[in-house]
Write a protein that holds these residues in place. Sequence first.
Motif, mmCIF file in Angstrom:
data_model
loop_
_atom_site.group_PDB
_atom_site.id
_atom_site.type_symbol
_atom_site.label_atom_id
_atom_site.label_comp_id
_atom_site.label_asym_id
_atom_site.label_seq_id
_atom_site.Cartn_x
_atom_site.Cartn_y
_atom_site.Cartn_z
ATOM 1 N N ASN A 42 0.861 -1.179 0.000
ATOM 2 C CA ASN A 42 0.000 0.000 0.000
ATOM 3 C C ASN A 42 0.896 1.227 0.000
ATOM 4 O O ASN A 42 1.710 1.396 0.906
ATOM 5 C CB ASN A 42 -0.917 -0.006 1.233
ATOM 6 N N ARG A 43 0.753 2.065 -0.993
ATOM 7 C CA ARG A 43 1.628 3.245 -1.088
ATOM 8 C C ARG A 43 1.007 4.481 -0.443
ATOM 9 O O ARG A 43 1.642 5.527 -0.391
ATOM 10 C CB ARG A 43 1.964 3.538 -2.546
ATOM 11 N N ALA A 44 -0.231 4.394 0.024
ATOM 12 C CA ALA A 44 -0.908 5.562 0.603
ATOM 13 C C ALA A 44 -1.630 5.203 1.893
ATOM 14 O O ALA A 44 -2.720 5.691 2.159
ATOM 15 C CB ALA A 44 -1.886 6.155 -0.404
ATOM 16 N N SER A 45 -1.028 4.345 2.718
ATOM 17 C CA SER A 45 -1.667 3.947 3.971
ATOM 18 C C SER A 45 -1.603 5.089 4.993
ATOM 19 O O SER A 45 -0.754 5.976 4.907
ATOM 20 C CB SER A 45 -0.996 2.695 4.541
ATOM 21 N N ASP A 46 -2.502 5.035 5.956
ATOM 22 C CA ASP A 46 -2.558 6.048 7.021
ATOM 23 C C ASP A 46 -2.012 5.422 8.304
ATOM 24 O O ASP A 46 -2.647 4.561 8.896
ATOM 25 C CB ASP A 46 -3.996 6.520 7.221
ATOM 26 N N LYS A 47 -0.839 5.865 8.728
ATOM 27 C CA LYS A 47 -0.169 5.289 9.899
ATOM 28 C C LYS A 47 -0.405 6.088 11.177
ATOM 29 O O LYS A 47 0.191 5.791 12.209
ATOM 30 C CB LYS A 47 1.333 5.182 9.630
ATOM 31 N N THR A 52 -8.532 8.537 20.810
ATOM 32 C CA THR A 52 -9.668 9.306 21.333
ATOM 33 C C THR A 52 -9.714 10.620 20.563
ATOM 34 O O THR A 52 -8.899 10.853 19.663
ATOM 35 C CB THR A 52 -9.511 9.597 22.844
ATOM 36 N N ASP A 53 -10.633 11.488 20.937
ATOM 37 C CA ASP A 53 -10.730 12.784 20.260
ATOM 38 C C ASP A 53 -9.468 13.616 20.431
ATOM 39 O O ASP A 53 -9.196 14.491 19.603
ATOM 40 C CB ASP A 53 -11.930 13.576 20.803
ATOM 41 N N ASN A 54 -8.700 13.370 21.488
ATOM 42 C CA ASN A 54 -7.545 14.210 21.784
ATOM 43 C C ASN A 54 -6.221 13.452 21.812
ATOM 44 O O ASN A 54 -5.180 14.035 22.115
ATOM 45 C CB ASN A 54 -7.732 14.914 23.141
ATOM 46 N N VAL A 55 -6.223 12.165 21.473
ATOM 47 C CA VAL A 55 -4.998 11.362 21.501
ATOM 48 C C VAL A 55 -4.914 10.514 20.229
ATOM 49 O O VAL A 55 -5.885 9.834 19.860
ATOM 50 C CB VAL A 55 -4.941 10.425 22.728
ATOM 51 N N TYR A 56 -3.752 10.565 19.576
ATOM 52 C CA TYR A 56 -3.501 9.771 18.373
ATOM 53 C C TYR A 56 -2.217 8.965 18.562
ATOM 54 O O TYR A 56 -1.407 9.263 19.449
ATOM 55 C CB TYR A 56 -3.355 10.676 17.151
ATOM 56 N N VAL A 57 -2.025 7.941 17.708
ATOM 57 C CA VAL A 57 -0.826 7.122 17.791
ATOM 58 C C VAL A 57 -0.247 6.921 16.396
ATOM 59 O O VAL A 57 -0.983 6.708 15.425
ATOM 60 C CB VAL A 57 -1.128 5.750 18.457
ATOM 61 N N CYS A 58 1.072 7.034 16.287
ATOM 62 C CA CYS A 58 1.795 6.715 15.048
ATOM 63 C C CYS A 58 2.285 5.276 15.137
ATOM 64 O O CYS A 58 2.887 4.889 16.141
ATOM 65 C CB CYS A 58 2.981 7.650 14.852
ATOM 66 N N VAL A 92 -2.577 8.334 30.269
ATOM 67 C CA VAL A 92 -3.361 7.101 30.415
ATOM 68 C C VAL A 92 -3.302 6.282 29.130
ATOM 69 O O VAL A 92 -3.097 5.067 29.159
ATOM 70 C CB VAL A 92 -4.823 7.443 30.785
ATOM 71 N N ALA A 93 -3.474 6.940 27.981
ATOM 72 C CA ALA A 93 -3.420 6.233 26.701
ATOM 73 C C ALA A 93 -2.046 5.608 26.471
ATOM 74 O O ALA A 93 -1.944 4.451 26.046
ATOM 75 C CB ALA A 93 -3.755 7.194 25.561
ATOM 76 N N ALA A 94 -0.991 6.363 26.772
ATOM 77 C CA ALA A 94 0.363 5.842 26.580
ATOM 78 C C ALA A 94 0.642 4.668 27.505
ATOM 79 O O ALA A 94 1.289 3.691 27.106
ATOM 80 C CB ALA A 94 1.378 6.969 26.819
ATOM 81 N N THR A 110 6.193 -4.204 17.002
ATOM 82 C CA THR A 110 5.693 -2.874 16.680
ATOM 83 C C THR A 110 6.279 -1.820 17.609
ATOM 84 O O THR A 110 6.495 -2.071 18.794
ATOM 85 C CB THR A 110 4.146 -2.844 16.751
ATOM 86 N N GLY A 111 6.551 -0.657 17.051
ATOM 87 C CA GLY A 111 6.970 0.505 17.820
ATOM 88 C C GLY A 111 5.975 1.629 17.597
ATOM 89 O O GLY A 111 5.542 1.864 16.459
ATOM 90 N N LEU A 112 5.601 2.332 18.645
ATOM 91 C CA LEU A 112 4.527 3.310 18.567
ATOM 92 C C LEU A 112 4.936 4.641 19.188
ATOM 93 O O LEU A 112 5.767 4.678 20.103
ATOM 94 C CB LEU A 112 3.277 2.778 19.291
ATOM 95 N N ILE A 113 4.349 5.715 18.685
ATOM 96 C CA ILE A 113 4.518 7.041 19.269
ATOM 97 C C ILE A 113 3.124 7.582 19.585
ATOM 98 O O ILE A 113 2.273 7.682 18.698
ATOM 99 C CB ILE A 113 5.249 8.005 18.316
ATOM 100 N N VAL A 114 2.885 7.892 20.851
ATOM 101 C CA VAL A 114 1.588 8.402 21.303
ATOM 102 C C VAL A 114 1.698 9.909 21.496
ATOM 103 O O VAL A 114 2.637 10.391 22.139
ATOM 104 C CB VAL A 114 1.156 7.732 22.623
ATOM 105 N N GLY A 115 0.757 10.642 20.942
ATOM 106 C CA GLY A 115 0.767 12.089 21.090
ATOM 107 C C GLY A 115 -0.635 12.631 21.259
ATOM 108 O O GLY A 115 -1.590 12.080 20.718
#
Length: 236
Positions: A42-47, A52-58, A92-94, A110-115
Motif C-alpha cells: 500500500n503506497r498511501a496507507s494512514d499510519k 480518542t478525540d484528543n490522543v492519536y498514535v503513530c 493514560v493512553a500511553a 511494533t513501535g509506537l509514538i503516542v501524542g
Amino acid sequence: MDPMADLNAPHSMGTTIIGVTYNGGVVLGADSRTSTGFYVANRASDKITELTDNVYVCRSGSAADSQIVSDYVRYFLHQHTIQLGQPATVKVAANLIRLLSYNNKNMLQTGLIVGGWDKYEGGKIYGVPLGGTLIEQPFAIGGSGSSYLYGFFDQAWKEGMTRDEAEKLVVKAVSLAIARDGASGGVVRTVTINSEGVTRNFYPGDQLPIWHEELEPHNSLLDILNSSSPEPMNIQ
C-alpha cells in the motif's frame, strides 16, 4: 531465494514516524508506504490512528500488530471515558499501550509514538519502542527512517516552537527520510492536536522538497494513459 516468496510475508511498515511538541500542542507525522518483503502493499496507507478525540498514535513495525494494539487501546479508552465522564489523558493512553506492548513483547513487532493534548498537562509525546518501554520525550522518531534523522533533529529541534514551525519541521524530516530510506515513501500525513482540536494535513509526494541527488518527478506511463486528450498517433 525466490523474491515472490516474500509476497507471503507479514505486512510490515518500514516506516518513518515522528512526534513533536510545540508551544501549545503536538504535531504527529508519518510517511505512507506499507511493504510485504520487496513488494509495496500500500503506497498511501494512514499510519496515524485516532485513539480518542484528543490522543492519536503513530504506528510502525508489523501493520497487523500495531493495528490490533490500537484497536484494543481505543476500546479500553472508550470504556475509561464513559466511567470517568471526561476524556482520557495522554498519559493514560500511553500507559495502556505500554502495558499491552510489554505484556506481549514476545509476540508483538511494533513501535509506537503516542501524542495528544489534555487539560492537565497540555501537549505530550510518549515513545513506546519495541519491547514496551514508555519514554516521555519532547520529540520522538521511530521506524526504519529514523536512523537518518537523529543528527537532523539534534540540529533542527528547538524549545518553544510555534505550530507552523513544528509542522514544517515534521514534513521536512519525513521527506528527508523518504529520500534516504528505501522502506519509507509515498505521501506525508500530519496530525496537529491542541486545545482547539485536531487538524489533519496531507502533503502529496510531488509537493515534497527534492533532496541531494534525488530526481525531479517526470510523467509516468500512467499519467499518459489517464490523460483526457492524448495526442493522436501518426502512422506512416
